[in-house]
Motif scaffolding. Structure first.
Motif, PDB file in Angstrom:
ATOM      1  N   PRO A  96      -6.787  22.276  54.589  1.00 20.65           N
ATOM      2  CA  PRO A  96      -7.430  21.916  56.427  1.00 20.65           C
ATOM      3  C   PRO A  96      -8.114  22.885  57.469  1.00 20.65           C
ATOM      4  O   PRO A  96      -7.234  23.596  57.181  1.00 20.65           O
ATOM      5  N   GLY A  97      -8.717  22.187  57.990  1.00 21.93           N
ATOM      6  CA  GLY A  97      -9.906  22.972  59.146  1.00 21.93           C
ATOM      7  C   GLY A  97     -10.545  24.080  58.594  1.00 21.93           C
ATOM      8  O   GLY A  97     -11.059  25.341  59.183  1.00 21.93           O
ATOM      9  N   ASN A  98     -11.215  23.727  57.202  1.00 26.41           N
ATOM     10  CA  ASN A  98     -12.189  24.540  57.139  1.00 26.41           C
ATOM     11  C   ASN A  98     -11.638  25.980  56.893  1.00 26.41           C
ATOM     12  O   ASN A  98     -12.468  27.458  56.717  1.00 26.41           O
ATOM     13  N   LEU A  99     -11.072  26.356  56.247  1.00 22.59           N
ATOM     14  CA  LEU A  99     -10.779  26.575  55.610  1.00 22.59           C
ATOM     15  C   LEU A  99     -10.226  26.940  53.980  1.00 22.59           C
ATOM     16  O   LEU A  99     -10.258  25.627  53.622  1.00 22.59           O
ATOM     17  N   PHE A 100     -11.253  28.316  53.445  1.00 18.20           N
ATOM     18  CA  PHE A 100     -11.117  28.602  52.104  1.00 18.20           C
ATOM     19  C   PHE A 100      -9.938  29.155  51.681  1.00 18.20           C
ATOM     20  O   PHE A 100     -10.041  30.172  51.911  1.00 18.20           O
ATOM     21  N   ARG A 101      -9.273  29.634  50.629  1.00 19.13           N
ATOM     22  CA  ARG A 101      -8.739  29.839  49.298  1.00 19.13           C
ATOM     23  C   ARG A 101      -9.833  30.091  48.074  1.00 19.13           C
ATOM     24  O   ARG A 101      -9.936  29.480  47.515  1.00 19.13           O
ATOM     25  N   VAL A 102      -9.714  31.719  47.636  1.00 19.66           N
ATOM     26  CA  VAL A 102     -10.756  32.520  47.266  1.00 19.66           C
ATOM     27  C   VAL A 102      -9.615  32.955  45.981  1.00 19.66           C
ATOM     28  O   VAL A 102      -8.453  33.639  46.442  1.00 19.66           O
ATOM     29  N   SER A 103      -9.904  32.920  44.741  1.00 20.35           N
ATOM     30  CA  SER A 103      -9.404  33.799  43.988  1.00 20.35           C
ATOM     31  C   SER A 103     -10.816  34.406  43.283  1.00 20.35           C
ATOM     32  O   SER A 103     -11.792  33.952  42.813  1.00 20.35           O
ATOM     33  N   PHE A 104     -10.359  35.374  42.991  1.00 18.08           N
ATOM     34  CA  PHE A 104     -11.769  36.289  41.916  1.00 18.08           C
ATOM     35  C   PHE A 104     -10.921  36.954  40.756  1.00 18.08           C
ATOM     36  O   PHE A 104      -9.384  37.130  41.077  1.00 18.08           O
ATOM     37  N   ARG A 105     -11.466  36.621  39.416  1.00 16.78           N
ATOM     38  CA  ARG A 105     -11.227  36.826  38.347  1.00 16.78           C
ATOM     39  C   ARG A 105     -12.037  38.121  37.491  1.00 16.78           C
ATOM     40  O   ARG A 105     -13.657  37.578  37.973  1.00 16.78           O
ATOM     41  N   SER A 106     -11.824  39.164  36.983  1.00 19.38           N
ATOM     42  CA  SER A 106     -12.897  39.787  36.414  1.00 19.38           C
ATOM     43  C   SER A 106     -12.676  40.202  35.437  1.00 19.38           C
ATOM     44  O   SER A 106     -11.594  40.407  34.383  1.00 19.38           O
ATOM     45  N   VAL A 107     -13.737  40.484  34.460  1.00 13.68           N
ATOM     46  CA  VAL A 107     -13.552  41.243  32.477  1.00 13.68           C
ATOM     47  C   VAL A 107     -13.138  42.613  33.339  1.00 13.68           C
ATOM     48  O   VAL A 107     -12.248  43.139  32.308  1.00 13.68           O
ATOM     49  N   SER A 108     -13.750  43.614  34.165  1.00 10.39           N
ATOM     50  CA  SER A 108     -13.779  44.530  34.364  1.00 10.39           C
ATOM     51  C   SER A 108     -14.187  45.088  35.924  1.00 10.39           C
ATOM     52  O   SER A 108     -13.675  45.918  36.103  1.00 10.39           O
ATOM     53  N   ALA A 109     -15.044  44.389  36.518  1.00  6.15           N
ATOM     54  CA  ALA A 109     -15.474  44.705  37.861  1.00  6.15           C
ATOM     55  C   ALA A 109     -14.535  44.579  38.171  1.00  6.15           C
ATOM     56  O   ALA A 109     -13.391  43.929  38.168  1.00  6.15           O
ATOM     57  N   ASP A 110     -14.460  45.472  39.445  1.00  4.99           N
ATOM     58  CA  ASP A 110     -13.266  45.669  40.739  1.00  4.99           C
ATOM     59  C   ASP A 110     -13.468  44.038  41.838  1.00  4.99           C
ATOM     60  O   ASP A 110     -13.890  45.025  42.491  1.00  4.99           O
ATOM     61  N   VAL A 111     -12.931  43.053  41.570  1.00  3.62           N
ATOM     62  CA  VAL A 111     -12.917  42.579  42.451  1.00  3.62           C
ATOM     63  C   VAL A 111     -12.213  42.548  43.624  1.00  3.62           C
ATOM     64  O   VAL A 111     -12.088  41.780  44.777  1.00  3.62           O
ATOM     65  N   SER A 112     -10.933  43.174  43.259  1.00  2.00           N
ATOM     66  CA  SER A 112     -10.523  43.298  44.801  1.00  2.00           C
ATOM     67  C   SER A 112     -10.973  43.816  45.951  1.00  2.00           C
ATOM     68  O   SER A 112     -11.106  43.886  46.821  1.00  2.00           O
ATOM     69  N   ALA A 113     -11.961  44.740  45.795  1.00  4.52           N
ATOM     70  CA  ALA A 113     -13.110  45.254  46.644  1.00  4.52           C
ATOM     71  C   ALA A 113     -13.903  44.215  47.704  1.00  4.52           C
ATOM     72  O   ALA A 113     -14.147  44.086  48.602  1.00  4.52           O
ATOM     73  N   ALA A 114     -14.082  42.684  46.393  1.00  7.84           N
ATOM     74  CA  ALA A 114     -14.707  41.675  47.109  1.00  7.84           C
ATOM     75  C   ALA A 114     -13.705  41.279  48.010  1.00  7.84           C
ATOM     76  O   ALA A 114     -14.206  40.674  48.635  1.00  7.84           O
ATOM     77  N   ALA A 115     -12.217  41.040  47.414  1.00 11.20           N
ATOM     78  CA  ALA A 115     -11.677  40.195  48.362  1.00 11.20           C
ATOM     79  C   ALA A 115     -10.766  40.958  49.713  1.00 11.20           C
ATOM     80  O   ALA A 115     -10.785  40.250  50.824  1.00 11.20           O
ATOM     81  N   ALA A 116     -11.059  41.896  49.533  1.00  9.32           N
ATOM     82  CA  ALA A 116     -11.203  42.651  50.775  1.00  9.32           C
ATOM     83  C   ALA A 116     -11.980  42.971  51.791  1.00  9.32           C
ATOM     84  O   ALA A 116     -11.969  43.012  52.647  1.00  9.32           O
ATOM     85  N   THR A 129     -12.585  31.162  56.510  1.00 10.00           N
ATOM     86  CA  THR A 129     -12.624  30.258  57.565  1.00 10.00           C
ATOM     87  C   THR A 129     -14.476  30.061  57.566  1.00 10.00           C
ATOM     88  O   THR A 129     -15.362  30.819  57.839  1.00 10.00           O
ATOM     89  N   GLY A 130     -14.868  28.989  57.519  1.00 12.25           N
ATOM     90  CA  GLY A 130     -15.895  28.422  57.655  1.00 12.25           C
ATOM     91  C   GLY A 130     -17.246  27.083  56.975  1.00 12.25           C
ATOM     92  O   GLY A 130     -15.820  26.761  56.337  1.00 12.25           O
ATOM     93  N   ASN A 131     -17.894  27.010  56.984  1.00 13.83           N
ATOM     94  CA  ASN A 131     -19.247  25.895  56.512  1.00 13.83           C
ATOM     95  C   ASN A 131     -18.482  26.303  54.811  1.00 13.83           C
ATOM     96  O   ASN A 131     -18.927  27.745  54.277  1.00 13.83           O
ATOM     97  N   ARG A 132     -18.899  25.200  53.996  1.00 12.99           N
ATOM     98  CA  ARG A 132     -18.382  25.434  52.383  1.00 12.99           C
ATOM     99  C   ARG A 132     -19.624  26.101  51.917  1.00 12.99           C
ATOM    100  O   ARG A 132     -19.166  27.167  51.349  1.00 12.99           O
TER     101      ARG A 132
END
Length: 323
Positions: A263-283, A299-302
């Motif tokens: 609710p409220g234009n919030l999105f919980r985003v999860s990243f999973r990777s085979v080998s790339a550093d997705v912590s950098a994407a989340a950061a 937060t934002g438009n889908r």
């Protein structure tokens, strides 16, 4: 680890009431470690509660003492123990309890954890918090029994992707073997963990799979779960745990992304990777986690959020190619 165990035991012995807190959107390692620490504290003669700021995750209702999870009995606690929680903000509403507690301990394995309690035991190369807990308490007589071993095995298994992730080491298998020595039913535990989903979650899974979009010639897979998907299938956001693995399991996919609308234009985003550093994407969005598994809230438009998270994934994918 002996000094760590001594400090933790001394803190437990000095407390009358203990609150064990996991992170928002609890996974198997969070629930397993919170229940295990509560169990150990109770066996040591203390009044302990295990909670997290979320609806009770039904996926782990098979665990011993599940009925005590998210059922706090007191308003104030002498000792606050955070488990598997990388940042203070992920404590959610229980952050206030940390600030009012007389003493506090954090036990975690996330490399982004900088320590926010009085005593911080962070082991960033450990596969799971349950792995750390076994190492801490295995030599404390009477602290681990069959029920506790079932809780610890749950975190060990789920955070290694059922022993399929790159964080699965020989020591992980030795720990799993040691836990079986307490008499746990491995076959039943694995069935309950991976082969026993409610029909509503199956309906949600079908909707989520039907909406997967591939990018970068199939190297990135995006799963988009809307509030309507949750409502129509009779699920909550907690039921989305593990769905991202279906996207990651597509042949050729190197990075999987799951967006779950709140609710409220919030999105919980999860990243999973085979080998790339997705912590950098989340950061890039104020999140964090591990190299191969990370998350954030945006937060934002889908469609704007979709564009941003895919761009972040492409960026880390390109970085890996140039390394």
């Amino acid at each position: 680890m002996k000094s760590v165990t001594t400090e933790i035991l001394n803190a437990i012995k000095a407390a009358d009431t203990i609150l064990v807190v996991g992170h928002i959107r609890p996974d198997g390692d969070c629930v397993g470690s919170a229940l295990a620490v509560r169990h150990i504290c109770e066996k040591l003669g203390k009044a302990a509660d295990a909670v997290c700021d979320a609806d009770k995750p039904l996926a782990y209702s098979f665990l011993p003492e599940y009925k005590y999870f998210c059922a706090p009995r007191y308003k104030n606690y002498d000792l606050f123990i955070a488990v598997d929680c990388a940042t203070e903000s992920r404590l959610g509403e229980y952050r206030a309890q940390l600030q009012s507690a007389k003493n506090s301990i954090c036990i975690d394995h996330h490399p982004t954890n900088i320590g926010y309690c009085k005593y911080n035991y962070i082991v960033p190369d450990a596969c799971s918090t349950c792995f750390i807990l076994f190492d801490i308490f295995k030599d404390v007589e009477g602290s681990i029994d069959k029920d506790c071993a079932s809780m610890l095995y749950t975190g060990l298994s789920t955070d290694t992707g059922h022993f399929m992730h790159s964080n699965t080491t020989a020591e992980v298998f030795r720990t799993a073997a040691a836990l079986t020595e307490y008499g746990i039913d491995i076959a039943k535990l694995n069935h309950d963990l991976y082969c026993s989903n409610g029909f509503n979650k199956i309906k949600l899974t079908a909707r989520a799979l039907g909406g997967i979009i591939l990018y970068e010639s199939g190297k990135i897979a995006l799963m988009n779960i809307s509030l309507k998907d949750l409502q129509d299938s009779g699920c909550t956001s907690e039921d989305t745990e593990g769905l991202i693995n279906n996207a990651k399991g597509i042949a050729g996919v190197e990075i999987a992304i799951s967006m779950c609308e709140q609710p409220g234009n919030l999105f919980r985003v999860s990243f999973r990777s085979v080998s790339a550093d997705v912590s950098a994407a989340a950061a890039k969005f104020g999140g964090g986690g591990h190299k191969l598994a990370a998350g954030c809230i945006i937060t934002g438009n889908r469609y704007d959020v979709m564009e941003k998270v895919v761009a972040a994934a492409i960026s880390v994918l390109n970085n890996e190619r140039t390394d």
